[in-house]
Design a protein around this motif. Structure first.
Motif, PDB file in Angstrom:
ATOM      1  N   GLU A 184      39.398  39.228  32.766  1.00 59.97           N
ATOM      2  CA  GLU A 184      39.018  40.599  32.445  1.00 59.97           C
ATOM      3  C   GLU A 184      40.244  41.483  32.220  1.00 59.97           C
ATOM      4  O   GLU A 184      40.235  42.358  31.345  1.00 59.97           O
ATOM      5  CB  GLU A 184      38.152  41.178  33.573  1.00 59.97           C
ATOM      6  CG  GLU A 184      36.754  40.578  33.615  1.00 59.97           C
ATOM      7  CD  GLU A 184      35.877  41.259  34.648  1.00 59.97           C
ATOM      8  OE1 GLU A 184      36.423  41.987  35.518  1.00 59.97           O
ATOM      9  OE2 GLU A 184      34.651  41.074  34.595  1.00 59.97           O
ATOM     10  N   TYR A 212      41.420  40.755  28.838  1.00 66.24           N
ATOM     11  CA  TYR A 212      40.421  41.270  27.891  1.00 66.24           C
ATOM     12  C   TYR A 212      40.620  42.765  27.645  1.00 66.24           C
ATOM     13  O   TYR A 212      40.685  43.226  26.500  1.00 66.24           O
ATOM     14  CB  TYR A 212      39.029  40.997  28.454  1.00 66.24           C
ATOM     15  CG  TYR A 212      37.888  41.652  27.712  1.00 66.24           C
ATOM     16  CD1 TYR A 212      37.361  41.089  26.552  1.00 66.24           C
ATOM     17  CD2 TYR A 212      37.310  42.830  28.190  1.00 66.24           C
ATOM     18  CE1 TYR A 212      36.299  41.686  25.885  1.00 66.24           C
ATOM     19  CE2 TYR A 212      36.255  43.431  27.525  1.00 66.24           C
ATOM     20  CZ  TYR A 212      35.757  42.858  26.382  1.00 66.24           C
ATOM     21  OH  TYR A 212      34.709  43.449  25.728  1.00 66.24           O
ATOM     22  N   PHE A 213      40.756  43.534  28.724  1.00 68.54           N
ATOM     23  CA  PHE A 213      40.909  44.979  28.581  1.00 68.54           C
ATOM     24  C   PHE A 213      42.283  45.353  28.027  1.00 68.54           C
ATOM     25  O   PHE A 213      42.408  46.316  27.255  1.00 68.54           O
ATOM     26  CB  PHE A 213      40.671  45.678  29.920  1.00 68.54           C
ATOM     27  CG  PHE A 213      39.223  45.710  30.316  1.00 68.54           C
ATOM     28  CD1 PHE A 213      38.289  46.386  29.548  1.00 68.54           C
ATOM     29  CD2 PHE A 213      38.779  45.058  31.455  1.00 68.54           C
ATOM     30  CE1 PHE A 213      36.937  46.421  29.900  1.00 68.54           C
ATOM     31  CE2 PHE A 213      37.438  45.085  31.813  1.00 68.54           C
ATOM     32  CZ  PHE A 213      36.517  45.759  31.039  1.00 68.54           C
ATOM     33  N   HIS A 231      42.021  45.030  24.267  1.00 68.34           N
ATOM     34  CA  HIS A 231      41.317  46.131  23.599  1.00 68.34           C
ATOM     35  C   HIS A 231      42.110  47.434  23.666  1.00 68.34           C
ATOM     36  O   HIS A 231      42.081  48.226  22.720  1.00 68.34           O
ATOM     37  CB  HIS A 231      39.923  46.309  24.213  1.00 68.34           C
ATOM     38  CG  HIS A 231      38.934  45.313  23.714  1.00 68.34           C
ATOM     39  ND1 HIS A 231      38.451  45.325  22.421  1.00 68.34           N
ATOM     40  CD2 HIS A 231      38.350  44.238  24.315  1.00 68.34           C
ATOM     41  CE1 HIS A 231      37.606  44.323  22.245  1.00 68.34           C
ATOM     42  NE2 HIS A 231      37.524  43.648  23.377  1.00 68.34           N
ATOM     43  N   THR A 249      33.647  48.148  24.463  1.00 69.59           N
ATOM     44  CA  THR A 249      33.262  47.233  25.550  1.00 69.59           C
ATOM     45  C   THR A 249      31.905  47.564  26.144  1.00 69.59           C
ATOM     46  O   THR A 249      31.395  46.805  26.967  1.00 69.59           O
ATOM     47  CB  THR A 249      34.317  47.270  26.673  1.00 69.59           C
ATOM     48  OG1 THR A 249      34.425  48.609  27.203  1.00 69.59           O
ATOM     49  CG2 THR A 249      35.674  46.831  26.145  1.00 69.59           C
TER      50      THR A 249
END
Length: 230
Positions: free
Chosen positions: A182, A185-186, A189, A204
Motif C-alpha cells: 500500500e 501504491y500510494f 499515485h 483511489t
C-alpha cells in the motif's frame, strides 16, 4: 490556474472548498455574504464563482439576477444549495447560472463542474428551457451541469522507471506485506498526480480525511510530493 470566488455563509463549506480548490492549484477568494461577494468580484474579477443560494440578507439567486441585470455576469457561476428544488434550478439557469450542485457536494462533481466551467470562462451560457437540463450521475434535478462532458482520461501504465520495480518480501506477516504494498501504491499515485491529495483521493476512491490518515499510518513522506505551486 484560475481565480475562483466561493460565496457561502457557512464557514465549514468555505474552508472545505477553499482547501480542495487550492490543492488543485487555483487561487481562491472567500465571501460570506452578498456584500463581500460584490466587493470581491469588483476587486479580483474572478474566472468562476461558486455561489450559495441560501444566505442572510441577499440570497444567491437575487445576487445572480443583480449581476445579470447589471451586465456583470462575465464569469461562469455555479450555484450551490442543500435545499434546492427543480424550480430553483430552472430559475437560476434562466438568469445565467451554468451549473447547480447539491450539498453535500461530492469531490468528483465539484471538480467536474469547475473544470467544465473554466473551459469557456468568457462565454455566458444561454438560458435553458424547463425540462432541458442535463443531469449528472444519479439524475437528481439539482445536479445539473449545462456543459459538454469531459473526455475519458487516458489510462496511465504502472511504470515510474527503475524505481517502479519493487521487490516484496512475502515471507512475513500478511499485515506487513500489505502495508509495504500500500505504501508503494500510494507513493506511485502521489508521484503521478504531482502531490495533489485531491486527485489521489479521486483516483483511489478514498475520502481526503481517510487518505491523510492512511498515508500517515503508512509513513509516506508527503513533503517530497508537494507541488511547487501548491
Amino acid at each position: 490556474m484560475a481565480n475562483i470566488l466561493v460565496v457561502d455563509d457557512e464557514l465549514g463549506i468555505r474552508a472545505l472548498l477553499s482547501e480542495i480548490l487550492t490543492d488543485e492549484g487555483h487561487s481562491v477568494e472567500l465571501a460570506e455574504d452578498a456584500a463581500q461577494a460584490r466587493a470581491c468580484r469588483e476587486r479580483v474579477r474572478p474566472d468562476l464563482v461558486l455561489l450559495d443560494i441560501w444566505m442572510p440578507d441577499v440570497d444567491g439567486i437575487s445576487l445572480l439576477k443583480e449581476w445579470s441585470a447589471g451586465g456583470l455576469l462575465t464569469m461562469p457561476v455555479i450555484m450551490m444549495s442543500g435545499h434546492g428544488t427543480i424550480d430553483t434550478a430552472v430559475e437560476a439557469t434562466k438568469h445565467g447560472a451554468m451549473a447547480f450542485l447539491e450539498k453535500p457536494i461530492t469531490l468528483q462533481k465539484l471538480l467536474r463542474a469547475v473544470e467544465q466551467g473554466l473551459a469557456k470562462p468568457s462565454a455566458r451560457p444561454a438560458p435553458a428551457a424547463p425540462g432541458s437540463l442535463s443531469r449528472l450521475d444519479n439524475h437528481h434535478p439539482m445536479d445539473n451541469v449545462l456543459v459538454g462532458s469531459l473526455p475519458t482520461p487516458p489510462v496511465v501504465p504502472l511504470s515510474l522507471g527503475p524505481q517502479a520495480e519493487q521487490s516484496f518480501d512475502l515471507d512475513r506477516p500478511l499485515r506487513e506485506a500489505r502495508d509495504a504494498f500500500e505504501k508503494s501504491y500510494f507513493e506511485f499515485h502521489l508521484a503521478q498526480e504531482n502531490g495533489s491529495m485531491t486527485r489521489v483521493a479521486e483516483k483511489t476512491g478514498l475520502e481526503r480525511t481517510h487518505l491523510y490518515r492512511k498515508l500517515k499510518q503508512l509513513g509516506v513522506d508527503l513533503s517530497r510530493n508537494k507541488r511547487g505551486g501548491g
